[in-house]
Design a protein around this motif. Structure first.
Motif, PDB file in Angstrom:
ATOM      1  N   ALA A 211       0.815  -1.213   0.000  1.00  0.00           N
ATOM      2  CA  ALA A 211       0.000   0.000   0.000  1.00  0.00           C
ATOM      3  C   ALA A 211       0.846   1.260   0.000  1.00  0.00           C
ATOM      4  O   ALA A 211       0.315   2.357   0.195  1.00  0.00           O
ATOM      5  N   ALA A 212       2.165   1.097  -0.244  1.00  0.00           N
ATOM      6  CA  ALA A 212       3.082   2.237  -0.321  1.00  0.00           C
ATOM      7  C   ALA A 212       3.060   3.082   0.957  1.00  0.00           C
ATOM      8  O   ALA A 212       3.139   4.313   0.917  1.00  0.00           O
ATOM      9  N   GLY A 213       2.911   2.400   2.125  1.00  0.00           N
ATOM     10  CA  GLY A 213       2.961   3.098   3.403  1.00  0.00           C
ATOM     11  C   GLY A 213       1.655   3.714   3.842  1.00  0.00           C
ATOM     12  O   GLY A 213       1.603   4.398   4.876  1.00  0.00           O
ATOM     13  N   ASN A 214       0.573   3.508   3.115  1.00  0.00           N
ATOM     14  CA  ASN A 214      -0.735   4.039   3.504  1.00  0.00           C
ATOM     15  C   ASN A 214      -1.357   3.064   4.514  1.00  0.00           C
ATOM     16  O   ASN A 214      -1.826   1.979   4.151  1.00  0.00           O
ATOM     17  N   LYS A 215      -1.342   3.465   5.785  1.00  0.00           N
ATOM     18  CA  LYS A 215      -1.745   2.548   6.854  1.00  0.00           C
ATOM     19  C   LYS A 215      -3.225   2.185   6.778  1.00  0.00           C
ATOM     20  O   LYS A 215      -3.612   1.044   7.052  1.00  0.00           O
TER      21      LYS A 215
END
Length: 545
Positions: free
Chosen positions: A486-490
């Motif tokens: 998610a490319a760091g999207n929590k």
């Protein structure tokens, strides 16, 4: 069954004497022979010597005789001399020898002119010789040659019989034919495509260039004899349906009469090839395509001109076309996979696409496309993708290398197509075909997964995490994978992982503590992402996979 040792090629074996050779015999040299007409036909074979003083000798000749005469019955009427020569020419006499001194001190100009008009070799003997000595000497040599030819014929028959009994390949039969004759040999189908050839070390370009045009100019004769402007010797190869193709011997010596031994070899080889085709399914076209494709991939040709000549002789229009290397990766094995390339080739032929198709390695089918410069290649590639899925199953992968305009660049295009096919994984986006640009980081790491340096890197990065999950039945690795994907999207990652945000955040904190890293760092996150991809590509059984 072991084939008998191959007898060495002896050019003189079974060879009928030519007029030129007869004139060099001591028994005739004594007569001081001089050629007056038909100089270009002195290579005619002398099958017998006939002494006659008749004006109508044709009734006693069968063709190939060297006629000896003193000219005693010759008329003064020039028209009758022309008729005499016409008889000799029509019956196929090898030539005419006139001994001076009995009737003539000089051969009549009318006789010389008539022989030149009909291209009948005419020789005068200025000094008398014993005709009986000439006939005995020449006949003895002819009989010796015929006996040698019979013995040689038995040897040749034994060779091809042994090859047939042990199921020799067509390549072996063509190679043996060339070795026995000492000349290049080509096996072509009825469409004048060169399927196999043995050139005895010669380059392809001068031998098979413009093959279709040259072959069409050489018709198949009723018997093996020089055909066409190049004097090819041709024998027909058959199968269950009748004539299938031709075996062609390209002898550079343009003689009026073929070497009888070469004729024997060619006839026996054509029979052996026919027997091979009748014995069972013959995938000779596919064998030829495989051979040329491998030679192109591995750059075995001596020069670009050789590569182009060989490909065009097989029916691929290399000049003025864009060429594409296509690799089909499949998982079919065993008997089902033996002729998969044939199935692809037939399906492709029905679409009108010009291509070479053949298995290049186990689990690999190669396709070399030749497309018109202005035509789009993508629809053809998609068609191959659809055909591959239909014929080889849903796991088939089609990879297309960059297009080139010359065969010298096809090896590099092939290499890129191979690398692309190797890189595609089940996780890759599903497409009918792939190009090198479709190889992204996951695919690249999949190709490099056996590199021990990458394996050690992934182990150093993730071993604590994997061990923790193994001991506790945890799900930290799947959580990390979701976070990185998610490319760091929590929020997105938590939803993908099927967790509440609070539970997901707790797992991320645990991951940072175990690995001693900062997941907000772009560099560290990239390192971890690469490690997870390497781990996934390696196929290891880890939690969450």
């Amino acid at each position: 069954m072991k084939a008998p040792s191959m007898p060495p090629k002896r050019p003189s074996t079974g060879h009928f004497l030519t007029i030129a050779e007869v004139l060099r015999l001591p028994v005739l040299v004594e007569g001081l022979p001089r050629v007056l007409a038909g100089e270009s036909r002195l290579d005619r074979a002398v099958r017998w010597v006939h002494v006659t003083e008749l004006l109508n000798p044709a009734d006693f000749l069968e063709g190939g005789e060297l006629v000896l005469t003193t000219g005693m019955p010759y008329p003064e009427d020039a028209s009758r001399l022309r008729g005499y020569v016409d008889q000799l020419a029509d019956v196929g006499a090898a030539g005419l020898i006139v001994e001076l001194g009995h009737r003539y001190r000089k051969v009549p100009d009318e006789l010389v002119a008539a022989c030149r008009a009909r291209e009948v070799p005419l020789i005068e003997l200025a000094r008398g010789v014993r005709f009986i000595d000439v006939t005995q000497t020449v006949h003895a040599l002819i009989l010796d040659a015929q006996g040698a030819l019979l013995r040689r014929g038995r040897d040749i028959q034994d060779i091809f019989t042994a090859l047939t009994l042990r199921g020799a390949t067509p390549e072996e039969l063509v190679h043996t034919t060339a070795e026995l004759t000492g000349a290049p040999v080509v096996l072509e189908d009825l469409n004048h495509r060169v399927l196999m050839c043995e050139l005895l070390g010669r380059p392809y370009e001068p031998v098979v260039s413009a093959w279709s045009r040259r072959s069409r100019a050489a018709p198949t004769l009723e018997k093996v004899a020089p055909s066409g402007p190049e004097g090819w010797l041709i024998a027909t190869v058959q199968d269950h349906h009748g004539p299938w193709g031709r075996l062609v011997l390209l002898d550079s010596r343009l003689n009026a009469e073929p070497d009888p031994e070469n004729v024997l070899v060619l006839e026996r080889a054509a029979v052996a090839l026919t027997m091979a085709r009748l014995a069972g399914p013959a995938w000779w076209e596919r064998r030829a395509h495989r051979s040329v494709l491998r030679d192109l991939c591995e750059q075995r040709f001596r020069s670009p001109a050789d590569a182009r000549a060989r490909a065009e002789a097989l029916g691929l229009p290399a000049f003025g076309h864009r060429l594409f290397a296509v690799v089909i990766r499949h998982t079919e094995t065993g008997t089902e996979g033996e002729h998969l390339d044939e199935r692809i080739a037939k399906a492709l032929t029905q679409t009108g696409v010009r291509a070479l198709v053949g298995e290049t390695a186990p689990g690999r089918i190669g396709v070399l496309l030749a497309l018109a410069q202005a035509s789009a290649w993508q629809p053809v590639a998609e068609r191959i993708g659809r055909l591959s899925r239909e014929e080889l199953g849903p796991d088939a992968v089609v990879a297309v290398g960059p297009g080139v305009t010359d065969l010298s660049g096809i090896a590099r295009s092939w290499q890129e197509a191979e690398q692309t096919a190797d890189a595609i994984t089940p996780a890759s986006p599903e497409r009918w075909f792939y190009v090198p640009a479709d190889v992204e980081l996951p695919e690249l790491l999949g190709v490099l997964r056996q590199d021990t340096r990458l394996q050690r890197f992934a182990e150093r990065q993730l071993t604590r995490l994997v061990d923790h999950d193994d001991r506790n039945g945890g799900d930290l690795l799947p959580a990390l994978r979701a976070y990185l994907t998610a490319a760091g999207n929590k929020s997105v990652a938590a939803k993908r992982a099927g967790m509440s945000r609070q539970a997901f955040y707790q797992r991320l904190h645990t991951i940072e503590r175990l690995l001693g890293c900062d997941l907000e760092s772009g560099l560290q996150r990239t390192s971890l992402h690469v490690a997870v991809l390497v781990l996934d590509a390696g196929g290891a059984k880890v939690p969450g996979t």
